[in-house]
Scaffold this active site. Structure first.
Site, mmCIF file in Angstrom:
data_model
loop_
_atom_site.group_PDB
_atom_site.id
_atom_site.type_symbol
_atom_site.label_atom_id
_atom_site.label_comp_id
_atom_site.label_asym_id
_atom_site.label_seq_id
_atom_site.Cartn_x
_atom_site.Cartn_y
_atom_site.Cartn_z
ATOM 1 N N GLU A 1 0.826 -1.214 0.000
ATOM 2 C CA GLU A 1 0.000 0.000 0.000
ATOM 3 C C GLU A 1 0.863 1.268 0.000
ATOM 4 O O GLU A 1 0.857 2.053 0.953
ATOM 5 C CB GLU A 1 -0.956 0.003 1.189
ATOM 6 C CG GLU A 1 -2.035 -1.044 1.076
ATOM 7 C CD GLU A 1 -3.165 -0.865 2.084
ATOM 8 O OE1 GLU A 1 -2.999 -0.104 3.054
ATOM 9 O OE2 GLU A 1 -4.227 -1.488 1.891
ATOM 10 N N GLU B 1 -6.703 -7.794 -0.337
ATOM 11 C CA GLU B 1 -7.037 -7.734 1.088
ATOM 12 C C GLU B 1 -8.477 -7.287 1.255
ATOM 13 O O GLU B 1 -8.934 -6.364 0.570
ATOM 14 C CB GLU B 1 -6.183 -6.685 1.817
ATOM 15 C CG GLU B 1 -4.742 -7.014 2.008
ATOM 16 C CD GLU B 1 -4.067 -5.898 2.819
ATOM 17 O OE1 GLU B 1 -4.745 -5.199 3.602
ATOM 18 O OE2 GLU B 1 -2.861 -5.719 2.637
#
Ligand code: GLA
Length: 655
Positions: free
Chosen positions: A142, A298
């Site tokens: 991320e 995710e």
């Protein structure tokens, strides 16, 4: 179909690992993301690598038939790194340092961070490039998630180099940024600093370039790691996890460098409408790399832990959101994380193996979803989407700059258009104004404020080629440097629209942005917000007027026929009901229909690879009026009724 999650065995004694693998097999897990935050465990000090534990878990996973999405582990430098080299730490706009003790405390442009990250990624890639368990690479994690931009001295040096590359000489920068205003003229690139704390608003063109630079600097870091993997002989697909329509990174400019797109998605289960937001993100991910299935890398098996209040998911809700991702082009459903942590910042975040164990509803749902996903037919990446909705990161950055007629949230408006389309059970791709739009029956372009000449020409050519375009207020205002064109507004698309915008007519903001204006729409009306623009008509046809306000009686909604194409212009931003009314009217004219009729609002219907996915995102059971002339191929449960958060996949329509 990949199924699994982030696996952090370094948080556990090795005695737990065999149990992990046994349970993974029971759940149908076939892929785990390994080592995402393991830097401090792999490298206890500079130059000292400990791979023994990683060797052992990789071998065990392989023996258990579980593939590995191996991380380069560079997402969070250990404390020893910033102690030895404090210059790796990033700074905020006021010059305050982000310290270690959390995660992501690194400046992407720091030469020392880059050297340390390259050494780590290189050591991992060389050791495991040929390990049979490794089927994918997970670079970093991320990017920019916590540090949206870095303003450190390292960033300043890199920003200047980026500007030199873009402008060549300083006078070109002065011209692009309009530095004649407020005595901002630069004599040398060395005088430029990142947009740190300033007394008043910072130069908007410079800020726009800083956002481009920030996105590019992170991409450069990703590219560095990917090339290290390739140089070490790693031939597996390489990716990194995106975060939906994350503001700081122009993911569209990254997509070509990812072998497949991966997304992290955490819609709020307490918000009954959050599945629509998730649908937008899924459509965006699919559209970043058309034709290549993406992976939901995710999501939470149940509750997250970082909202003010973290509701559990309703029974079945996790599966409904997972199947939604598959319907919208995903070939993998993964979670954060495999086993719930016993300590640390995310110990309350749910996991596939909950802290309360396998006697839990979460575990039962994880096992059931694994089984159901494995039973789905093999699917091509093809999702039927007759509509394109335009979303452009660079336009977003420019729209959200300060000192505009009215402040508003670009993404929120784009999402509202998407929700209005979604409520009609129509699927949209999320495209950029430079993309080939020719296959879409309708293109909806909310506030194309920043528009390059090339984008404008592409959009005009789409209409001239027979397309149907809907453009709304605050469009065709500035060029790529955030400068007005000579000769007023709507200078590039005015001919296609048959009008010019004379004034933006900002509506006052009350506490809820609810100062509105009424626009006639046939016999009905709709509500407009934020803008009530004054138009100069050239040869457009008026189909709606402002019914009240300063511009009462003036044109608000127009169309112009261009050969077989039509360009609509809306001089305000409607509320969501208005968006729905306008799009329904345009869809009817352009022959855009949902795949099936008479579905309730909270049931979504998407066609992927000819199969019809019907997903109930509410607690209300729903019985489809028919089998839609199709044979059911997979379902959350038997019977005619699709229960609360249930779903069903129907086979291809008989031709
Ligand atoms: C992000 C991160 C994960 C984890 C989850 C859940 O997606 O990538 O490491 O923190 O959020 O909060």
């Amino acid at each position: 179909m990949y199924y699994g999650g982030d696996y952090n065995p370094e948080q556990w004694p090795e005695s737990v690992w065999d149990d992990d693998i046994r349970l993974m097999r029971a759940a149908g897990v076939n892929l785990v993301s390994l080592g995402v935050f393991a830097w401090a465990r792999i490298q206890r000090a500079e130059g000292e690598f400990d791979f023994g534990w990683l060797d052992r878990i990789l071998d065990k996973l392989h023996a258990g038939g579980i593939g590995v999405n191996l991380a380069t582990a560079t997402a969070s430098p250990p404390p020893w790194a910033s102690r030895a080299y404090p210059e790796i730490l990033p700074k905020d706009a006021s010059g305050a340092t982000y310290w270690h003790g959390s995660r992501q405390a690194y400046a992407p442009t720091s030469p020392v961070y880059r050297r340390l990250a390259a050494e780590l990624a290189g050591a991992i890639a060389e050791r495991y490039a040929c390990h049979p368990a490794v089927v994918m690479w997970h670079v970093n994690n991320e990017y920019g998630c916590h540090v949206h931009a870095d303003y450190s001295d390292n960033a300043a040096v890199a920003f200047r180099a980026w500007l030199r590359g873009r402008y060549g000489d300083i006078e070109a920068l002065n011209d692009a940024w309009g530095t004649a205003f407020w005595s901002q003229r630069y004599g040398d690139f060395e005088e430029v600093v990142p947009p740190r704390l300033t007394p008043s608003s910072v130069n908007p063109s410079g800020l726009l370039d800083f956002k481009r630079f920030t996105s590019d600097a992170l991409l450069d870091l990703y590219r560095m790691e990917k090339s290290i993997i390739r140089a070490a002989g790693g031939a597996q697909p390489v990716t990194t996890n995106f975060i939906g329509a994350f503001e700081p990174i122009d993911y569209r400019s990254w997509a070509a460098d990812l072998d497949l797109v991966a997304d992290d998605s955490y819609p709020d289960p307490a918000d009954a409408e959050s599945f629509r937001e998730a649908a937008f993100d899924r459509d965006l991910m699919r559209s970043l790399k058309p034709g290549v299935p993406w992976v939901l890398m995710e999501q939470a098996p149940d509750a997250v832990n970082w909202r003010a209040s973290n509701s559990p998911k309703a029974p079945g809700q996790m599966a409904a959101l997972s199947v939604q991702a598959v319907a919208r082009g995903a070939d993998g459903v993964m979670f954060f994380q495999w086993r719930q942590s016993r300590s640390g910042s995310e110990k309350f975040h749910s996991a596939m193996v909950p802290h309360a164990g396998t006697g839990t509803r979460t575990w039962r749902e994880i096992v059931e979803l694994g089984r159901n996903l494995a039973g789905l037919p093999r699917l091509s990446a093809e999702v039927d989407a007759p509509v394109a909705l335009i979303y452009d990161w660079q336009n977003r950055w420019a729209v959200e700059n300060s000192d505009h007629p009215v402040r508003f949230d670009y993404l929120a408006v784009v999402r509202q258009w998407h929700a209005a389309i979604h409520r009609q059970h129509v699927t949209a791709d999320i495209r950029h104004p430079d993309d080939d739009l020719s296959k879409y029956a309708v293109v909806i372009a909310p506030q194309l404020y920043l528009l390059t000449d090339a984008s404008a020409a592409n959009v005009a050519a789409y209409v001239a080629g027979g397309g149907t375009l809907l453009l709304s207020a605050f469009s065709d205002v500035v060029d790529e440097h955030d400068r007005f064109a000579a000769g007023g507004f709507t200078t590039r698309l005015g001919a296609t629209l048959g009008l010019r915008v004379r004034d933006f007519g900002a509506l006052p903001l009350d506490a809820h942005d609810r100062t509105t204006v009424t626009v006639s729409l046939g016999d009905a009306s709709m509500t407009g917000r934020l803008f009530a623009e004054e138009l100069d008509l050239i040869d457009a046809t008026v189909i709606g007027h402002f019914r009240d306000g300063r511009l009462q009686g003036h044109p608000a909604f127009t169309s112009r026929t261009n050969g077989s194409g039509t360009a609509y212009y809306l001089a305000t931003i409607p509320d969501e009901d208005g968006m729905r009314a306008v799009t329904a009217r345009i869809f009817a004219g352009a022959g855009v229909r949902p795949p099936v009729d008479r579905l309730p609002q909270h049931v979504e219907a998407v066609v992927r690879d000819g199969r019809l996915f019907v997903i109930n995102h509410s607690g209300q059971p729903f019985t489809p009026p028919s089998s839609f002339g199709r044979r059911p191929e997979a379902a959350s449960e038997a019977g005619d009724t699709i229960g609360a958060y249930g779903w069903r996949v129907f086979g291809r329509a008989a031709s």
